[in-house]
Design a protein around this motif. Sequence first.
Motif, PDB file in Angstrom:
ATOM      1  N   LEU A 542       0.841  -1.190   0.000  1.00 42.77           N
ATOM      2  CA  LEU A 542       0.000   0.000   0.000  1.00 42.77           C
ATOM      3  C   LEU A 542       0.878   1.242   0.000  1.00 42.77           C
ATOM      4  CD1 LEU A 542      -2.698  -1.072   2.631  1.00 42.77           C
ATOM      5  CD2 LEU A 542      -2.886  -1.139   0.129  1.00 42.77           C
ATOM      6  N   VAL A 543       0.373   2.311  -0.583  1.00 37.99           N
ATOM      7  CA  VAL A 543       1.148   3.550  -0.702  1.00 37.99           C
ATOM      8  C   VAL A 543       1.256   4.212   0.667  1.00 37.99           C
ATOM      9  CG1 VAL A 543       1.269   5.797  -1.823  1.00 37.99           C
ATOM     10  CG2 VAL A 543       0.401   3.820  -3.079  1.00 37.99           C
ATOM     11  N   LYS A 544       2.470   4.573   1.046  1.00 41.82           N
ATOM     12  CA  LYS A 544       2.688   5.194   2.349  1.00 41.82           C
ATOM     13  C   LYS A 544       2.205   6.634   2.383  1.00 41.82           C
ATOM     14  CE  LYS A 544       6.685   2.457   3.883  1.00 41.82           C
ATOM     15  NZ  LYS A 544       8.104   2.514   4.310  1.00 41.82           N
ATOM     16  N   HIS A 545       2.391   7.359   1.288  1.00 40.42           N
ATOM     17  CA  HIS A 545       2.044   8.786   1.256  1.00 40.42           C
ATOM     18  C   HIS A 545       1.074   9.043   0.105  1.00 40.42           C
ATOM     19  CE1 HIS A 545       5.215   9.448   4.173  1.00 40.42           C
ATOM     20  NE2 HIS A 545       6.100   8.895   3.356  1.00 40.42           N
ATOM     21  N   PRO A 546      -0.234   8.784   0.308  1.00 40.28           N
ATOM     22  CA  PRO A 546      -1.203   9.002  -0.783  1.00 40.28           C
ATOM     23  C   PRO A 546      -1.281  10.447  -1.244  1.00 40.28           C
ATOM     24  CG  PRO A 546      -2.156   7.687   1.018  1.00 40.28           C
ATOM     25  CD  PRO A 546      -0.867   8.248   1.526  1.00 40.28           C
ATOM     26  N   ARG A 547      -0.956  11.378  -0.369  1.00 41.65           N
ATOM     27  CA  ARG A 547      -1.099  12.786  -0.751  1.00 41.65           C
ATOM     28  C   ARG A 547      -0.060  13.224  -1.774  1.00 41.65           C
ATOM     29  NH1 ARG A 547      -3.589  16.349   4.156  1.00 41.65           N
ATOM     30  NH2 ARG A 547      -5.039  14.765   4.912  1.00 41.65           N
ATOM     31  N   LEU A 548       0.936  12.384  -1.985  1.00 42.21           N
ATOM     32  CA  LEU A 548       1.876  12.701  -3.059  1.00 42.21           C
ATOM     33  C   LEU A 548       1.166  12.609  -4.414  1.00 42.21           C
ATOM     34  CD1 LEU A 548       4.859  13.443  -3.426  1.00 42.21           C
ATOM     35  CD2 LEU A 548       5.346  11.032  -3.788  1.00 42.21           C
ATOM     36  N   ASN A 667       7.238  17.182   4.424  1.00 51.73           N
ATOM     37  CA  ASN A 667       6.000  17.136   5.204  1.00 51.73           C
ATOM     38  C   ASN A 667       4.806  16.858   4.271  1.00 51.73           C
ATOM     39  OD1 ASN A 667       7.497  17.823   7.523  1.00 51.73           O
ATOM     40  ND2 ASN A 667       7.238  20.001   7.103  1.00 51.73           N
ATOM     41  N   ILE A 668       4.950  15.847   3.437  1.00 55.51           N
ATOM     42  CA  ILE A 668       3.945  15.579   2.410  1.00 55.51           C
ATOM     43  C   ILE A 668       2.603  15.235   3.015  1.00 55.51           C
ATOM     44  CG2 ILE A 668       4.635  13.155   2.270  1.00 55.51           C
ATOM     45  CD1 ILE A 668       3.309  15.418  -0.573  1.00 55.51           C
ATOM     46  N   ASP A 669       2.576  14.669   4.210  1.00 55.41           N
ATOM     47  CA  ASP A 669       1.310  14.303   4.823  1.00 55.41           C
ATOM     48  C   ASP A 669       0.499  15.514   5.256  1.00 55.41           C
ATOM     49  OD1 ASP A 669       1.834  11.603   4.508  1.00 55.41           O
ATOM     50  OD2 ASP A 669       2.892  11.456   6.413  1.00 55.41           O
ATOM     51  N   LEU A 670       1.137  16.700   5.264  1.00 53.73           N
ATOM     52  CA  LEU A 670       0.419  17.933   5.593  1.00 53.73           C
ATOM     53  C   LEU A 670      -0.107  18.642   4.347  1.00 53.73           C
ATOM     54  CD1 LEU A 670       2.772  19.428   8.358  1.00 53.73           C
ATOM     55  CD2 LEU A 670       0.712  18.031   8.653  1.00 53.73           C
ATOM     56  N   PHE A 671       0.223  18.118   3.169  1.00 51.40           N
ATOM     57  CA  PHE A 671      -0.256  18.733   1.936  1.00 51.40           C
ATOM     58  C   PHE A 671      -1.754  18.477   1.788  1.00 51.40           C
ATOM     59  CE2 PHE A 671       4.026  19.442   1.200  1.00 51.40           C
ATOM     60  CZ  PHE A 671       4.258  20.072  -0.015  1.00 51.40           C
ATOM     61  N   PRO A 672      -2.477  19.360   1.093  1.00 49.17           N
ATOM     62  CA  PRO A 672      -3.941  19.200   0.987  1.00 49.17           C
ATOM     63  C   PRO A 672      -4.319  18.088   0.019  1.00 49.17           C
ATOM     64  CG  PRO A 672      -3.230  21.084  -0.305  1.00 49.17           C
ATOM     65  CD  PRO A 672      -2.009  20.598   0.436  1.00 49.17           C
ATOM     66  N   THR A 673      -5.475  17.499   0.276  1.00 48.79           N
ATOM     67  CA  THR A 673      -6.052  16.549  -0.673  1.00 48.79           C
ATOM     68  C   THR A 673      -6.821  17.322  -1.741  1.00 48.79           C
ATOM     69  OG1 THR A 673      -8.079  16.315   0.628  1.00 48.79           O
ATOM     70  CG2 THR A 673      -6.247  14.831   1.156  1.00 48.79           C
ATOM     71  N   ASN A 674      -7.333  16.597  -2.706  1.00 44.76           N
ATOM     72  CA  ASN A 674      -8.104  17.252  -3.771  1.00 44.76           C
ATOM     73  C   ASN A 674      -9.447  17.766  -3.285  1.00 44.76           C
ATOM     74  OD1 ASN A 674      -6.156  16.841  -5.770  1.00 44.76           O
ATOM     75  ND2 ASN A 674      -6.929  14.786  -6.218  1.00 44.76           N
TER      76      ASN A 674
END
Length: 977
Positions: A542-548, A667-674
């Motif tokens: 599974l992808v660790k950082h989906p927000r990428l 800090n990719i996990d703090l990036f916004p989702t769509n």
Amino acid sequence: TMLTAISMSAIATNGVVPAGGSYYMISRSLGPEFGGAVGLCFYLGTTFAGAMYILGTIEILLTYISPSAAIFKAEDVGEETKAMLNNMRVYGTCIIILMAIVVFVGVKYVNKLALVFLACVILSIIAIYAGVIKTAFDPPDFPICLLGNRTLSKRNFDVCAKFMESNNETKTTTLWRLFCDSSLPNATCDDYFNLNNVTEIQGIPGITSGVLIDNLWSTYSEKGSIVEKKGQPSVSGSEEAKMSGLPYVFTDIMTYFTMLVGIYFPSVTGIMAGSNRSGDLKDAQKSIPTGTILAISTTSFIYLSCIVLFGACIEGVILRDKFGEAVNGNLVVGTLAWPSPWVIVIGSFFSTCGAGLQSLTGAPRLLQAIARDGIVPFIQVFGHGKANGEPTWALLLTAGICEIGILIASLDSVAPILSMFFLMCYMFVNLACAVQTLLRTPNWRPRFKYYHWTLSFLGMSLCLALMFICSWYYALIAMLIAGCIYKYIEYRGAEKEWGDGIRGLSLNAARYALLRVEDGPPHTKNWRPQLLVLLNLDSEQLVKHPRLLSFTSQLKAGKGLTIVGSVLQGIYLDKCAETQKAEENVKALMGVEKTKGFCQVVVSPNFRDGISYLIQSAGLGGMKHNTVLMAWPQSWKQTENRFSWKNFVDTVRETTAAQQALLVAKNIDLFPTNQERFTEGNIDVWWIVHDGGMLMLLPFLLRQHKARTTENVWRKCKMRIFTVAQMDDNSIQMKKDLQMFLYHLRLNAEVEVVEMFENDISAFTYEKTLMMEQRSQMLKQMQLLWGFFLSLVTFLSQIQSITDESRGSIRRKSYSSPQSIGQDVQALLINDYREEEAQLIHDRNTASHSAPAVKASVAAAVPEKVQMTWTKEKFVAEKHKNKDSNVSGFKDIFNMKPEWGNLNQSNVRRMHTAVKLNGVVLNKSQHAQLVLLNMPGPPKNRKGDENYMEFLEVLTDGLDRVLLVRGSGREVITIYS
């Protein structure tokens, strides 16, 4: 129709054609979207055709067979049409119920009735040809009345004259009273009636009369105009009086060529009747081509010959009299037939009735085939039926839609709709044959050889032209309906892989485009980020950082290439199942995040080589990535992830060597989702190094991204650009130049120049540098101190054992000199030192997973120089001191600390720059939604890789969302249009 039949024959003989006929051919050749859209439109056309045939049956019944059976009667002169339409609605509903029952009982009964209907049609055709031949020597008596050149309706009078003789007395006729205000000879009459004579001519003069020459030329008229005979003498009145109440024959519609084509075309739409019932044919590949082409040839000859013969035998005013008013409702063609008009009446009745029955038989099967394929979710229920496969639910829907056409009741209103749907179906059948022929796929091997792509293309062009010639607005409505169905199937329908021609065209177009792109690098105007996204997977793939991937889709306003890559560690033969699972998980996440692109998962013995494979080989031809997007390794400081930072730095080096840009999201996990939206805030760009303008382009792309459901994530964020000025720079001029540069780039952003002067290196900088260097040496020191403890204990125990042994030797007269004791101690110390050195070398080489190198270095270990006060040389010297000073030396080692004066000054300067710049960035952009920074390159000496990570960590410390950008120098933004 013949061109379409040729194309259909080629497709039908290229494989098995099950139920569905034309839909099956189109869908398997052009894909489920085109097949479903055209198939449903063709289904609607076939259903409305059934309604039209039923209306024709009623019209023949009430007009010629039994006019007294009409339920609604016309009370006034102009209400005949309205009464006829109401009668059609009532009788049409009854007939469609009877036909639906017959079809429901079984198709075998329909086939038996079809033979009866065919026999009646053949007799009718023979009767027409016999009647035409009879007119050559004995034309029938079929008079029509003309006033001047105007045709009169005989419904309200019987004598075609103004006066008549009765008992030697001249009296006015009924016709006189229709045009005058009284029956007296001196009455006031219509001006045109007074100036023109009343004449009577034969409506069917015969084939030898020469009337064909008059009928060869077109006579189009407006709606409500009087039907007139060409060449007949006529005198116009001084004033045209109101003619609505006069007994003229009027046209009920406006006539023109395209409208007549639209009315006539449904008569040749039966070429698909056989293909619609392909599932019931014994050998569809043989029956469809033979039956269709012979049927078209036969019917075309009959249609054309009848048109010519009717024009050669019948007056033009009779042919244009739709309701037969000039002959008091008598059937002209029936009068022409021999031996009796009833032959043509009965034949026409059963012909239209049989055509309607065939439509009710073929349309449900077409709908059932579409429903069973599952490409349109909301009609799947109509795929079910009786146990023998009869489409019960589809028949009910077909009868309901047919009832709608009957309620419309006007044949002239239904016919153009039918023409559009049929023409669209024929157009796509021709397109399917042309596409398959041009692709030359190995599977295209039709048994029917008399086809060519030019014929198919010509047929397709003619169908499209006829659609707009017949009725451009109906054509647009039909295309709109088909387009809506197409988009619905594309959005909600099931994905089917039928090896269709559209996919083949896509492959050929992609191949052609790739070969064209391969010619050279793209121009700066066409440059856009072609992303290679590097994802990390966990143990479950599974992808660790989906927000990428969310950030990737937000960057895709540039519409460039996206390749999502990941690496599995191991051997491919052992990881096949895990690789497939990883690809499925990544593709599923790409679908959720609306990331359009390709997925590529590689298996490599180690993670480092796998990333290198992706950077080198991802993409195809000219469609290769030019930018790598990856996440910052957050846990690089942890001992269990001691190799993550090495992989990261090596990736930076490889992207630079490959001349590719690099984007690192920290800090990719703090990036916004769509789904998230920023209602305010800034996107800050710190443009410290001119890298071709990529830093300027990325905020623009982020603000251009449009989500499908809601507004843009970053659209409401303002763009700010910061640049750094030193002591000798002109800050005001720098700001003006940068503003002018942004103006030429057509970018809107705030510009600010930050002055950063050279200050003394602060104690904090030294402390950061110490922490950085201590981190890289701490493990080695701890291992060395632990070795020192072990060596010290061993040394003391050996001294004690040597002393005891010496004393025992003296007693046993085995004497050993003090020099030999010192040599033994020195050898022991050297061995202890070598053990410690081997341990250090093993720790240093463990990072590269090179166990053989460790064994080789033990034999030839060279002490590593470290810029610290305490060194290995000092440790060796400590071991050679007197045993009395061992305890004090041990205390000195514990008290030793790195000193600022011995730090690497290059590291100090770099740390000073990072600390200073981080303070400036925090001061201006701490609350920014996103900060974009130039990413410095790694050091040339690999020994400083860990320090490089520390510099980047300090540079971005305290910022929530950071995007480090390292350009390749190729992505130059042009300022010209």
